[in-house]
Design a protein around this motif. Structure first.
Motif, short mmCIF file in Angstrom:
data_model
loop_
_atom_site.label_atom_id
_atom_site.label_comp_id
_atom_site.label_asym_id
_atom_site.label_seq_id
_atom_site.Cartn_x
_atom_site.Cartn_y
_atom_site.Cartn_z
N GLY A 13 -15.32 14.38 3.04
CA GLY A 13 -14.24 13.64 2.39
C GLY A 13 -14.15 12.18 2.80
N ARG A 14 -15.29 11.58 3.20
CA ARG A 14 -15.26 10.17 3.56
C ARG A 14 -14.90 9.33 2.35
NH1 ARG A 14 -20.73 8.73 6.66
NH2 ARG A 14 -19.74 6.67 6.52
N PRO A 15 -13.96 8.40 2.48
CA PRO A 15 -13.51 7.63 1.32
C PRO A 15 -14.55 6.59 0.90
CG PRO A 15 -12.48 6.79 3.30
CD PRO A 15 -13.24 8.02 3.70
N THR A 16 -14.52 6.25 -0.38
CA THR A 16 -15.37 5.17 -0.87
C THR A 16 -14.95 3.85 -0.24
OG1 THR A 16 -15.55 6.35 -2.97
CG2 THR A 16 -16.26 4.05 -2.94
N TYR A 17 -13.66 3.66 -0.08
CA TYR A 17 -13.11 2.48 0.58
C TYR A 17 -11.64 2.74 0.86
CZ TYR A 17 -11.23 1.65 -4.06
OH TYR A 17 -10.57 1.81 -5.26
N ILE A 18 -11.07 1.95 1.74
CA ILE A 18 -9.63 1.94 1.98
C ILE A 18 -9.18 0.48 2.00
CG2 ILE A 18 -7.75 2.44 3.60
CD1 ILE A 18 -9.26 4.87 4.52
N VAL A 19 -8.19 0.15 1.19
CA VAL A 19 -7.67 -1.21 1.13
C VAL A 19 -6.61 -1.38 2.20
CG1 VAL A 19 -6.44 -2.90 -0.27
CG2 VAL A 19 -8.15 -1.42 -1.33
N ARG A 20 -6.83 -2.35 3.09
CA ARG A 20 -5.85 -2.63 4.13
C ARG A 20 -4.76 -3.57 3.62
NH1 ARG A 20 -6.19 -2.19 9.57
NH2 ARG A 20 -8.46 -1.89 9.47
N THR A 21 -5.17 -4.64 2.94
CA THR A 21 -4.23 -5.67 2.50
C THR A 21 -4.75 -6.30 1.23
OG1 THR A 21 -3.68 -6.17 4.79
CG2 THR A 21 -2.96 -7.76 3.15
N ARG A 22 -3.86 -6.70 0.37
CA ARG A 22 -4.25 -7.53 -0.77
C ARG A 22 -3.33 -8.75 -0.82
NH1 ARG A 22 -1.18 -6.61 -5.66
NH2 ARG A 22 0.28 -4.87 -5.41
N VAL A 23 -3.84 -9.83 -1.34
CA VAL A 23 -3.08 -11.07 -1.39
C VAL A 23 -3.17 -11.65 -2.80
CG1 VAL A 23 -2.83 -13.40 -0.47
CG2 VAL A 23 -3.55 -11.56 1.03
N GLU A 24 -2.01 -12.00 -3.34
CA GLU A 24 -1.94 -12.64 -4.65
C GLU A 24 -0.95 -13.79 -4.57
OE1 GLU A 24 -1.32 -10.03 -7.93
OE2 GLU A 24 -2.23 -8.33 -6.91
N SER A 25 -1.40 -14.96 -4.93
CA SER A 25 -0.54 -16.15 -4.93
C SER A 25 0.18 -16.34 -3.61
CB SER A 25 0.48 -16.06 -6.07
OG SER A 25 -0.18 -15.97 -7.31
N GLY A 26 -0.52 -16.08 -2.51
CA GLY A 26 0.02 -16.33 -1.19
C GLY A 26 0.88 -15.23 -0.61
N ALA A 27 1.15 -14.16 -1.37
CA ALA A 27 2.00 -13.08 -0.88
C ALA A 27 1.14 -11.92 -0.41
CB ALA A 27 2.95 -12.60 -1.98
N ALA A 28 1.12 -11.69 0.88
CA ALA A 28 0.33 -10.58 1.43
C ALA A 28 1.10 -9.29 1.29
CB ALA A 28 0.01 -10.83 2.90
N GLN A 29 0.39 -8.23 0.87
CA GLN A 29 1.02 -6.93 0.69
C GLN A 29 0.20 -5.89 1.44
OE1 GLN A 29 1.77 -6.14 -3.48
NE2 GLN A 29 1.87 -8.31 -3.92
N PRO A 30 0.70 -5.38 2.58
CA PRO A 30 -0.04 -4.34 3.29
C PRO A 30 -0.19 -3.12 2.41
CG PRO A 30 1.71 -5.28 4.65
CD PRO A 30 1.93 -5.77 3.26
N MET A 31 -1.36 -2.51 2.45
CA MET A 31 -1.62 -1.34 1.63
C MET A 31 -2.53 -0.39 2.38
SD MET A 31 -2.32 -2.87 -2.15
CE MET A 31 -1.99 -1.26 -2.86
#
Length: 324
Positions: free
Chosen positions: A295-313
C-alpha cells in the motif's frame, strides 16, 4: 486558443526555476486564454521549495505543491496532473532543456484529431551514450511492449486533461504515465522541437537509475519478459537434448576417450544460468506485487501554495487523486 496548465516536477532546481518561470510567463499569455504553472517540488533537499514559494508570491498564475518526500519524477507528475485546472496540460523538465518558447509549437500540434503530442528533439541533448540508451529503450517500448508510440515518448508533452482518468488505477512507486496514457488513447502525434543543453548542474539520473528505470518499464507494464523466460527454457531444453544425443552417440560408438567433466560442467553452468535468469525475472514480478500489497502511496502532498497562502495538507496519491 485554449486554457493551459503547465506541470513541472522540481528536484534540485533552485537555480533554474526563476528563469524558467519568467520565460513561461512571457510565452503563455500569447498561447493560451487562461494559464497556470504548477510547480511540484519532489522532496528536493536544497532550497527549491523556498524558491517556488517566492515565485508564487510574485506571480498569481503560479502554484506550488510540496511532496512529503522524494517519490520520483513520474509520481510527482501524477500529483501535478491531478491538481491542474485546465483542459490542456503541458509537462516539461525543470532544467531549461525544454525551452518554454517551444510550447506554442506543441499546442499548435495538438489538433482536434489528437489527444497527446510529444515534443521530439531535433538532435541529441544528453550525450551519445545516454541518447543511445534512451532510443534503445523507446524502440523496445514501441509495439513490443504494448506502447505503439513508444519510440516518440518524451517528457515534453501536451495532452488533453481527460487522459488523467487513465491514472486513476495507477498506484504505488512504479508509475509510468506514458504507458498509462497509451492504454487510454492511440491518437498520438509528435512535433519536432528545439532542445537546449543543460546549463546548470547535471542530470539527477545516474546510470544505475537509468537501468532501474528500464527494468521498471519492461517488467512493470508487460508480461513479455515472462514469455521470454518460457522461450529461453524451451531453447535450453532443446540444447540439452542435443547434448544428450551427442553424448549417447559417443558412448555407443565406443569412444571412451571423452572424460565428460567439461561437458558436464558446461551443462550445469548453462542450466543454472537459465534457472537464475528465470528466478530473477519472476522475482521482479513478485517483488512488485509485494510492494503494491504494502500500500505504498504514489505520493503524499505536504503543503500547497497559491497566491502566497500556504495550506498544510496530507493528501495521499491514489485512485481518487486530489484536485484544487
Amino acid at each position: 486558443m485554449t486554457n493551459v496548465s503547465v506541470v513541472i516536477p522540481c528536484y534540485r532546481s533552485a537555480r533554474t526555476l526563476p528563469a524558467l518561470v519568467e520565460r513561461l510567463l512571457a510565452v503563455l499569455p500569447a498561447a493560451a486564454n487562461l494559464f497556470e504553472v504548477v510547480l511540484v517540488v519532489d522532496g528536493s533537499p536544497d532550497d527549491t521549495w523556498e524558491v517556488a514559494q517566492g515565485l508564487v508570491e510574485r506571480h498569481d498564475s503560479v502554484r506550488a505543491v510540496l511532496l512529503a518526500r522524494n517519490y520520483g519524477q513520474h509520481n510527482a507528475l501524477v500529483a501535478g496532473i491531478r491538481c491542474a485546472r485546465y483542459e490542456v496540460m503541458v509537462t516539461m523538465d525543470d532544467d531549461l532543456q525544454h525551452p518554454p518558447e517551444e510550447i506554442p509549437r506543441l499546442l499548435a500540434g495538438l489538433g482536434p484529431d489528437l489527444d497527446i503530442v510529444y515534443g521530439v528533439p531535433s538532435g541529441g541533448t544528453h550525450g551519445r551514450i545516454r541518447d543511445f540508451a534512451s532510443k534503445s529503450l523507446k524502440s523496445g517500448l514501441s509495439g513490443r511492449f504494448g506502447a505503439e508510440n513508444g519510440a516518440d515518448i518524451s517528457a515534453f508533452r501536451a495532452f488533453r486533461s481527460f487522459l488523467r482518468e487513465s491514472l486513476d488505477g495507477v498506484g504505488g512507486p512504479h508509475t509510468q504515465i506514458d504507458i498509462a496514457f497509451s492504454w487510454a488513447t492511440t491518437r498520438v502525434g509528435t512535433v519536432e522541437v528545439r532542445m537546449q543543453s543543460r546549463l546548470v548542474g547535471r542530470s539527477n539520473y545516474t546510470p544505475a537509475m537509468l537501468v532501474r528505470h528500464a527494468i521498471g518499464v519492461f517488467v512493470g507494464y508487460s508480461t513479455l519478459p515472462l514469455r521470454l523466460v518460457t522461450y529461453f527454457g524451451l531453447l535450453t531444453g532443446a540444447f540439452g537434448i542435443v547434448l544428450l544425443t551427442v553424448f549417447l552417440w559417443t558412448y555407443w560408438s565406443g569412444d571412451s576417450t571423452v572424460k565428460g567433466f567439461t561437458s558436464t560442467a558446461s551443462m550445469i553452468a548453462l542450466f543454472a544460468s537459465a534457472q537464475m535468469i528465470a528466478l530473477g525475472i519472476i522475482g521482479e514480478y513478485l517483488g512488485r506485487i509485494h510492494v503494491e500489497r504494502m500500500g505504498r502511496p504514489t505520493y503524499i502532498v505536504r503543503t500547497r501554495v497559491e497566491s502566497g497562502a500556504a495550506q498544510p495538507m496530507t493528501v495521499t496519491g491514489g485512485p481518487e487523486g486530489w484536485s484544487a
